[in-house]
Design a protein around this motif. Structure first.
Motif, PDB file in Angstrom:
ATOM      1  N   ILE A  39       0.819  -1.206   0.000  1.00  0.00           N
ATOM      2  CA  ILE A  39       0.000   0.000   0.000  1.00  0.00           C
ATOM      3  C   ILE A  39       0.860   1.267   0.000  1.00  0.00           C
ATOM      4  O   ILE A  39       1.826   1.371   0.763  1.00  0.00           O
ATOM      5  N   PHE A  40       0.475   2.184  -0.873  1.00  0.00           N
ATOM      6  CA  PHE A  40       0.972   3.563  -0.801  1.00  0.00           C
ATOM      7  C   PHE A  40      -0.173   4.420  -0.264  1.00  0.00           C
ATOM      8  O   PHE A  40      -1.249   4.454  -0.855  1.00  0.00           O
ATOM      9  N   ASP A  41       0.068   5.059   0.854  1.00  0.00           N
ATOM     10  CA  ASP A  41      -0.986   5.845   1.496  1.00  0.00           C
ATOM     11  C   ASP A  41      -0.503   7.285   1.643  1.00  0.00           C
ATOM     12  O   ASP A  41       0.346   7.578   2.491  1.00  0.00           O
ATOM     13  N   PHE A  42      -1.032   8.194   0.822  1.00  0.00           N
ATOM     14  CA  PHE A  42      -0.582   9.582   0.864  1.00  0.00           C
ATOM     15  C   PHE A  42      -1.344  10.400   1.908  1.00  0.00           C
ATOM     16  O   PHE A  42      -1.169  11.609   1.988  1.00  0.00           O
ATOM     17  N   ALA A  43      -2.204   9.750   2.679  1.00  0.00           N
ATOM     18  CA  ALA A  43      -2.769  10.401   3.861  1.00  0.00           C
ATOM     19  C   ALA A  43      -1.781  10.330   5.015  1.00  0.00           C
ATOM     20  O   ALA A  43      -1.955  10.993   6.025  1.00  0.00           O
ATOM     21  N   SER A  44      -0.756   9.510   4.864  1.00  0.00           N
ATOM     22  CA  SER A  44       0.272   9.358   5.879  1.00  0.00           C
ATOM     23  C   SER A  44       1.476  10.213   5.499  1.00  0.00           C
ATOM     24  O   SER A  44       1.701  10.528   4.329  1.00  0.00           O
ATOM     25  N   GLN A  45       2.260  10.601   6.509  1.00  0.00           N
ATOM     26  CA  GLN A  45       3.458  11.394   6.224  1.00  0.00           C
ATOM     27  C   GLN A  45       4.478  10.586   5.445  1.00  0.00           C
ATOM     28  O   GLN A  45       5.270  11.144   4.694  1.00  0.00           O
ATOM     29  N   GLN A  46       4.477   9.278   5.652  1.00  0.00           N
ATOM     30  CA  GLN A  46       5.345   8.385   4.886  1.00  0.00           C
ATOM     31  C   GLN A  46       4.442   7.447   4.089  1.00  0.00           C
ATOM     32  O   GLN A  46       3.724   6.638   4.682  1.00  0.00           O
ATOM     33  N   PRO A  47       4.444   7.551   2.761  1.00  0.00           N
ATOM     34  CA  PRO A  47       3.474   6.812   1.944  1.00  0.00           C
ATOM     35  C   PRO A  47       3.468   5.303   2.179  1.00  0.00           C
ATOM     36  O   PRO A  47       2.431   4.661   1.981  1.00  0.00           O
ATOM     37  N   LEU A  48       4.594   4.719   2.605  1.00  0.00           N
ATOM     38  CA  LEU A  48       4.597   3.272   2.845  1.00  0.00           C
ATOM     39  C   LEU A  48       4.026   2.905   4.213  1.00  0.00           C
ATOM     40  O   LEU A  48       3.938   1.730   4.546  1.00  0.00           O
ATOM     41  N   ASN A  49       3.658   3.910   5.009  1.00  0.00           N
ATOM     42  CA  ASN A  49       2.979   3.655   6.281  1.00  0.00           C
ATOM     43  C   ASN A  49       1.478   3.805   6.072  1.00  0.00           C
ATOM     44  O   ASN A  49       0.968   4.927   6.019  1.00  0.00           O
ATOM     45  N   ALA A  50       0.799   2.695   5.928  1.00  0.00           N
ATOM     46  CA  ALA A  50      -0.662   2.759   5.767  1.00  0.00           C
ATOM     47  C   ALA A  50      -1.295   3.123   7.099  1.00  0.00           C
ATOM     48  O   ALA A  50      -0.937   2.568   8.144  1.00  0.00           O
ATOM     49  N   ILE A  51      -2.237   4.052   7.067  1.00  0.00           N
ATOM     50  CA  ILE A  51      -2.866   4.526   8.299  1.00  0.00           C
ATOM     51  C   ILE A  51      -4.377   4.321   8.197  1.00  0.00           C
ATOM     52  O   ILE A  51      -4.973   4.524   7.137  1.00  0.00           O
ATOM     53  N   SER A  52      -4.965   3.883   9.284  1.00  0.00           N
ATOM     54  CA  SER A  52      -6.413   3.634   9.273  1.00  0.00           C
ATOM     55  C   SER A  52      -7.159   4.965   9.269  1.00  0.00           C
ATOM     56  O   SER A  52      -6.986   5.781  10.167  1.00  0.00           O
ATOM     57  N   ALA A  53      -7.974   5.153   8.244  1.00  0.00           N
ATOM     58  CA  ALA A  53      -8.767   6.382   8.137  1.00  0.00           C
ATOM     59  C   ALA A  53     -10.196   6.165   8.608  1.00  0.00           C
ATOM     60  O   ALA A  53     -10.913   7.127   8.876  1.00  0.00           O
ATOM     61  N   GLY A  54     -10.613   4.910   8.710  1.00  0.00           N
ATOM     62  CA  GLY A  54     -11.963   4.607   9.164  1.00  0.00           C
ATOM     63  C   GLY A  54     -12.024   3.200   9.723  1.00  0.00           C
ATOM     64  O   GLY A  54     -11.166   2.357   9.430  1.00  0.00           O
ATOM     65  N   ILE A  55     -13.014   2.955  10.568  1.00  0.00           N
ATOM     66  CA  ILE A  55     -13.167   1.647  11.191  1.00  0.00           C
ATOM     67  C   ILE A  55     -14.616   1.188  11.070  1.00  0.00           C
ATOM     68  O   ILE A  55     -15.524   1.984  10.856  1.00  0.00           O
ATOM     69  N   THR A  56     -14.795  -0.105  11.209  1.00  0.00           N
ATOM     70  CA  THR A  56     -16.123  -0.700  11.238  1.00  0.00           C
ATOM     71  C   THR A  56     -16.472  -1.027  12.692  1.00  0.00           C
ATOM     72  O   THR A  56     -15.632  -1.587  13.407  1.00  0.00           O
ATOM     73  N   PRO A  57     -17.667  -0.672  13.146  1.00  0.00           N
ATOM     74  CA  PRO A  57     -18.025  -1.002  14.547  1.00  0.00           C
ATOM     75  C   PRO A  57     -17.893  -2.499  14.826  1.00  0.00           C
ATOM     76  O   PRO A  57     -18.482  -3.324  14.127  1.00  0.00           O
ATOM     77  N   HIS A  58     -17.101  -2.829  15.816  1.00  0.00           N
ATOM     78  CA  HIS A  58     -16.832  -4.229  16.166  1.00  0.00           C
ATOM     79  C   HIS A  58     -16.156  -4.235  17.536  1.00  0.00           C
ATOM     80  O   HIS A  58     -15.512  -3.240  17.908  1.00  0.00           O
ATOM     81  N   PRO A  59     -16.290  -5.287  18.335  1.00  0.00           N
ATOM     82  CA  PRO A  59     -15.589  -5.317  19.624  1.00  0.00           C
ATOM     83  C   PRO A  59     -14.092  -5.060  19.516  1.00  0.00           C
ATOM     84  O   PRO A  59     -13.493  -4.497  20.444  1.00  0.00           O
ATOM     85  N   ILE A  60     -13.482  -5.432  18.401  1.00  0.00           N
ATOM     86  CA  ILE A  60     -12.040  -5.202  18.256  1.00  0.00           C
ATOM     87  C   ILE A  60     -11.729  -3.722  18.081  1.00  0.00           C
ATOM     88  O   ILE A  60     -10.722  -3.222  18.569  1.00  0.00           O
TER      89      ILE A  60
END
Length: 534
Positions: A346-367
């Motif tokens: 993954i290349f994630d340009f929402a992160s300061q380092q594109p190779l660091n994928a960052i969670s932008a959203g979650i699904t409701p779940h106990p985890i």
């Protein structure tokens, strides 16, 4: 008066009086602060509490010194004050005031130390379930709850719930709040990895509730009263990270955190033994550098089919030694659970380092409970995951978290490439799933799949929500959720029923004309009566 010597120090007596007045004000403020501290309106560290106590003692000492100095420098004034008429009247008022304050203080002390509440709601929505009351009445010793809530998380719901537990415990339950941002050492020693978790401790035994709800606290207390060992095995033999320190890819913090939560943590090598230990609750496959064999996957498959749980954290193929070899574990997850480990990174340009994928959203779940934008999960060198609904009605697969739109999954790896760009129709366009779970509703077998293992290594475990995500995953995988089911009460639907037209007119007449008119008539009558009397 002739022969009486004038006191030369009387003109300085006011200094003692001012000192006593200032010390009295400061003492009052400090006593109020101690009272608020005692009822838990705010919290201070032990060092700050000691400083507060010391300042209070000094101010009380200055109060006494100021009064004594005034009395010594102006004894005649004190004598007249104590023997005069004002003193006699004032002493009566003082006694009445002190008596009133004493009654108020004693009443509040008794109420504070003997809390009692009454639930006047129709559906008893403020009353604990009968199962919870039974658990509280059966506590063999005092349980202390420590709720770890930062200032960014509202604790009012948790506090209301803990008050109910304390009120109904017969003195066997108490609680306190700790801000993990202000006291990270306490959170680390307690094995707390996220915000909004509650540590229950009874003697040396302790358990952690993942979030504040009556069911979660009741289940946690059952585990506290009747502890059962839960064993987690980390699979070894394929270049996985070690559980001991000494390398960049170590899981020592993850291991110690699990052990602080009463997990038994061990390693397992299915290449050298042909069976899975009977005490295994969860098996974790964390970052294998080479694929598992078909025989190993068959053992894991049988383990999950028997109700066990499997956590897979698998890195992108270009960053492992998989090469073009078949991956039986990935095939099993795709065919049996509908969870696919995509061959990309993954290349994630929402992160300061594109190779660091960052969670932008979650699904409701106990985890994902208590994960927020302030506690995002950051995965260095992650691969994406796809989730396809299974044809089997028994399998429920759920994606847990995803990246932003400003990301993609690169499918072509080139060691010589200086930069990559998104190729439409070839690469996987974001948002991309970073984790998914699957549950068999018949066998209770569970799987948790991450497209990354580096987010759990020692250097990344404490980064934002990384550790919380991993520990929550193990908790969910090892959970025995059918251990307790609380009695649910049907909620009473309350709606506003508007009055009929006649009733509405009567209300308007009474409130706008009758009541004000009665006041006006009474006033006029009184004015006329006074005029007649002259």
């Amino acid at each position: 008066m002739a022969g009486k010597k004038k006191n030369p120090y009387a003109k300085y007596a006011f200094i003692g009086l001012i000192l006593a007045l200032v010390a009295c004000v400061v003492s009052g403020l400090l006593v109020s602060a101690n009272a608020l501290l005692a009822v838990g309106m705010f919290n201070l560290s032990p060092e700050q509490r000691d400083t507060l106590t010391l300042v209070l003692q000094i101010s009380i000492g200055l109060l006494v010194i100021g009064l004594a100095a005034y009395a010594m420098m102006s004894p005649d004034t004190v004598r007249r004050f104590l023997t005069g008429r004002q003193a006699r009247y004032g002493s009566n008022s003082l006694i009445l005031t002190l008596a009133f304050i004493g009654v108020i203080f004693v009443a509040n002390y008794i109420v504070f130390n003997n809390p009692k509440s009454w639930d006047w709601t129709e559906d008893k929505s403020n009353t604990l379930a009968s199962e919870t009351m039974d658990i509280l009445s059966a506590l063999p010793a005092k349980v202390t709850a420590t709720a770890f809530y930062s200032s960014s998380l509202d604790r009012s719901t948790a506090e209301d719930l803990l008050i109910k537990f304390k009120t109904n415990s017969g003195g066997n339950f108490d609680y306190q709040f700790v801000n993990p941002d202000l006291d990270p050492i306490a959170a680390r020693e307690a094995g707390i990895t996220g915000d909004g978790k509650i540590l229950l401790q009874m003697g040396e035994a302790k358990e952690i509730a993942s979030f504040a709800s009556e069911t979660e606290l009741a289940r946690t207390m059952i585990r506290l009263i009747s502890p059962e060992s839960r064993t987690v095995y980390f699979l070894q033999g394929h270049g996985e990270a070690a559980l001991s320190a000494g390398s960049e890819r170590s899981f020592t913090i993850a291991k110690s955190t699990l052990e602080s939560k009463n997990y038994v943590v061990d390693t397992l090598n299915l290449l050298s033994q042909s069976s899975i230990p009977k005490d295994a609750d969860v098996i974790i496959v964390a970052g294998p550098q080479k694929p598992l064999t078909a025989q190993e996957v068959n053992l894991l498959k049988d383990f999950v089919a028997a109700g066990g749980s499997l956590i897979v954290m698998q890195d992108p193929i270009p960053f492992t030694e998989f090469g073009n070899a078949a991956d039986p574990l990935a095939n099993y997850l795709e065919s049996d659970w509908g969870i696919t480990l995509n061959d990309d990174f993954i290349f994630d340009f929402a992160s300061q380092q594109p190779l660091n994928a960052i969670s932008a959203g979650i699904t409701p779940h106990p985890i994902t409970q208590n994960l927020s934008i302030n506690y995002a999960v950051i995965m260095p060198q992650a691969r994406s995951i796809s989730v396809t609904p299974s044809e089997s009605m028994e399998i429920v697969a759920t994606p847990l978290m995803f990246t932003s739109d400003n990301s993609w999954g690169e499918t072509s790896y080139d060691e010589t490439a200086e930069q990559y760009q998104y190729d439409e129709g070839v690469d996987n366009l974001g948002p991309l799933y970073l984790a998914a779970v699957g549950e068999n509703t018949v066998t209770s077998g569970r799987v948790v799949v991450f497209g990354n293992s580096l987010f759990v290594i020692d250097g990344n475990f404490d980064v934002y929500g990384n550790g919380n995500m991993f520990i929550n995953s193990v908790d969910w995988a090892a959970e025995q959720e059918d251990q307790l089911t609380l009695t649910t009460r049907p909620a009473t639907q309350r709606t506003f029923v508007p009055p009929s037209q006649i009733v509405f007119i009567i209300l308007v007449l009474v409130s706008v004309i009758v009541l004000p008119g009665m006041v006006i008539v009474s006033g006029i009558s009184a004015w006329v009566a006074r005029r007649k009397r002259g």
